[in-house]
Design a protein around this motif. Sequence first.
Motif, PDB file in Angstrom:
ATOM      1  N   UNK A  56      95.465  -3.856  55.614  1.00 25.20           N
ATOM      2  CA  UNK A  56      94.678  -3.424  54.466  1.00 25.20           C
ATOM      3  C   UNK A  56      93.680  -4.522  54.162  1.00 25.20           C
ATOM      4  N   UNK A 116      99.892  -2.381  60.184  1.00 25.12           N
ATOM      5  CA  UNK A 116      99.115  -1.845  59.074  1.00 25.12           C
ATOM      6  C   UNK A 116      98.287  -2.990  58.515  1.00 25.12           C
ATOM      7  N   UNK A 173      94.609 -13.584  62.760  1.00 27.43           N
ATOM      8  CA  UNK A 173      94.079 -12.410  62.054  1.00 27.43           C
ATOM      9  C   UNK A 173      92.728 -12.742  61.416  1.00 27.43           C
ATOM     10  N   UNK A 203      98.363 -15.859  60.682  1.00 23.14           N
ATOM     11  CA  UNK A 203      97.279 -15.654  59.716  1.00 23.14           C
ATOM     12  C   UNK A 203      95.944 -16.124  60.304  1.00 23.14           C
ATOM     13  N   UNK A 204      95.987 -17.269  61.035  1.00 18.31           N
ATOM     14  CA  UNK A 204      94.742 -17.804  61.607  1.00 18.31           C
ATOM     15  C   UNK A 204      94.173 -16.831  62.633  1.00 18.31           C
ATOM     16  N   UNK A 252      92.047   0.823  54.603  1.00 18.99           N
ATOM     17  CA  UNK A 252      93.239   0.623  55.420  1.00 18.99           C
ATOM     18  C   UNK A 252      92.960   0.935  56.874  1.00 18.99           C
ATOM     19  N   UNK A 259      94.691   0.400  61.178  1.00 17.28           N
ATOM     20  CA  UNK A 259      95.800   0.019  62.053  1.00 17.28           C
ATOM     21  C   UNK A 259      95.224  -0.937  63.102  1.00 17.28           C
ATOM     22  N   UNK A 278      88.124  -9.278  53.165  1.00 18.64           N
ATOM     23  CA  UNK A 278      89.339 -10.095  53.253  1.00 18.64           C
ATOM     24  C   UNK A 278      90.575  -9.217  53.456  1.00 18.64           C
ATOM     25  N   UNK A 279      91.575  -9.727  54.195  1.00 15.09           N
ATOM     26  CA  UNK A 279      92.823  -8.968  54.342  1.00 15.09           C
ATOM     27  C   UNK A 279      93.644  -8.997  53.049  1.00 15.09           C
ATOM     28  N   UNK A 280      94.210  -7.867  52.686  1.00 14.32           N
ATOM     29  CA  UNK A 280      95.037  -7.770  51.478  1.00 14.32           C
ATOM     30  C   UNK A 280      96.504  -7.533  51.810  1.00 14.32           C
ATOM     31  N   UNK A 281      96.772  -6.958  52.963  1.00 16.25           N
ATOM     32  CA  UNK A 281      98.168  -6.744  53.383  1.00 16.25           C
ATOM     33  C   UNK A 281      98.179  -6.579  54.893  1.00 16.25           C
ATOM     34  N   UNK A 282      99.306  -6.924  55.503  1.00 18.88           N
ATOM     35  CA  UNK A 282      99.416  -6.898  56.958  1.00 18.88           C
ATOM     36  C   UNK A 282     100.893  -6.771  57.307  1.00 18.88           C
ATOM     37  N   UNK A 283     101.261  -5.662  57.904  1.00 18.71           N
ATOM     38  CA  UNK A 283     102.677  -5.408  58.187  1.00 18.71           C
ATOM     39  C   UNK A 283     102.836  -4.784  59.563  1.00 18.71           C
TER      40      UNK A 283
END
Lengths: 321, 321
Positions: free
Chosen positions: A42, A40, A12, A9-10, A47, A49, A23-28
Amino acid sequence: MAVYTDITDEELAGLLADFDLGQPLAFKGIAEGVENSNFLLETETGRYILTVYEKRVKADDLPYFLGLMQWLARRGYPCPTPIADRSGEALKTLRGKPCVIVSFLSGLSARRPTAALCREAGEGLAWLHLAGEGFSMTRPNDLGQAAWALLFSRLKDQAEALKPGLAATLEADLAKFSAGWPTGLPGGTIHADYFPDNVFFQSQRFAGTIDFYFACTDAYAYDVAVALNAWCFEPDGSFNITAARQLVAGYESRRPLTEAERAALPILAHGAAMRFFLTRLHDWGATPAGALVRPKDPLEYERKLAVHRSSPDLVLFGAPA
Amino acid sequence: MAVYTDITDEELAGLLADFDLGQPLAFKGIAEGVENSNFLLETETGRYILTVYEKRVKADDLPYFLGLMQWLARRGYPCPTPIADRSGEALKTLRGKPCVIVSFLSGLSARRPTAALCREAGEGLAWLHLAGEGFSMTRPNDLGQAAWALLFSRLKDQAEALKPGLAATLEADLAKFSAGWPTGLPGGTIHADYFPDNVFFQSQRFAGTIDFYFACTDAYAYDVAVALNAWCFEPDGSFNITAARQLVAGYESRRPLTEAERAALPILAHGAAMRFFLTRLHDWGATPAGALVRPKDPLEYERKLAVHRSSPDLVLFGAPA
């Protein structure tokens, strides 16, 4: 299918601090791209990549690849667009590896393309060639015909182990390419890896192209030959002439082939099969046990080589009369 | 990280024909969930996750897992919600395997959770326990204390091979659990796999929980113990008491622990370490070379077992006085 690099997370947050993406909302992690790790991402603005380049991609080539995607996107071609940070830089670094954030391209790749999708794919390929015109950067095709003899010399024993007698057969193929490889064909920027995995559709229409990391400067018809091999063989190894006709017809709806290009298709397709056979054979031997990627079977392309060797005119029957 | 099942466009179209979700716009395998194949599915109506259940998930348990997610979502708990098809059925079949389409849950998991995130995670776990109250289905914890002795008996040689003398030490642990495992603690539906991978955050706040495929009926405090092991150890193997205090404080902000639960935490945490050690040891031996999933190192949990064995009160110091 690969995620080689785990991003904290740090890390990213540190990367996103340079961008105006919110801000990031999703990360996969996603199973896309064999050479790189893809995620991915978001954020509040949309969105994206995130691609982290693993060692197989040459860092020196990245400005070419990113510049090409930016050029194509600016000319309206549907492909991922590299996003520049606040200082105008798209090529960034994460955990010591180069990385880039690109726009998310909607669409689905076809696992088993129909003839109708082959037509769409052909049209998308010609569009790519036309949209690439005027792009000022060049990159030699380092997996082109000139490279195959050296590549083969290192894999000769592996080839023979795969199938007794194969090494001599491949040497005869290589001699044929050496003697008769076409020159002077119309060319420019080609994708060089235009496989079904890398082409998106929506509602049965071409929707875009991804994965430009083999793109280079070479003959347009060679790109068509790569695509004929990749899209028009059935799982049982037979060549689907209907699909091939449709692919070429779709291509020609945007960019008609010259007589010289058409005449060159048999040897180009034979050579294109050699290129993928050799790199698959290399990867087959080089992938360590326990790796997260399953290498592709080189025998698939050995069978395609055999088809082009025994029926060199086959791809011509695929072209409209 | 896994995509075991490849889905063709025809198979996806066939599945979506039963739903009112519109045309597919994007479809990507994602590296999430070890037991199943997961795909990001975007359609005209929104974003979803398609989960294909691989053989490790018992098909008979699926109505429980899907029913639980539906129950929790209806009670406002942030988790993926199974989407019913036109005939009201959420559990579908793809290539002979059970599958489900669930709503897409935004959020990012924390690779290295801070103490502040541990507090958020603790609160999210208590919320889960409260939201699960009244759910009428039950499922025994088939990886609970009663199962460990048999599981160990099959792995004894592997344990000893991992570390000479370990088998006897584990037998002593198991005897201790047999003799003193707490009963009669408050309980209900627990997650049983509340690891950082399975908890999402947004802007440093708890945002939701995924992966309910170990959920079962057991003591709530056992879920807290699993979480303490999963969230509060440093990479060097030391127990982070600050993080543990925060996790329990966050939990108690929604659901205070009883005295009996607090007193049981040391043995529950020791036992929870045994559960994950045993299944990791099993997976370590059972994963074939060349598999796409790298099994988790059982030694991580062997070290956690050692911590709880030598300092049984450690997790109590983590609880507020």
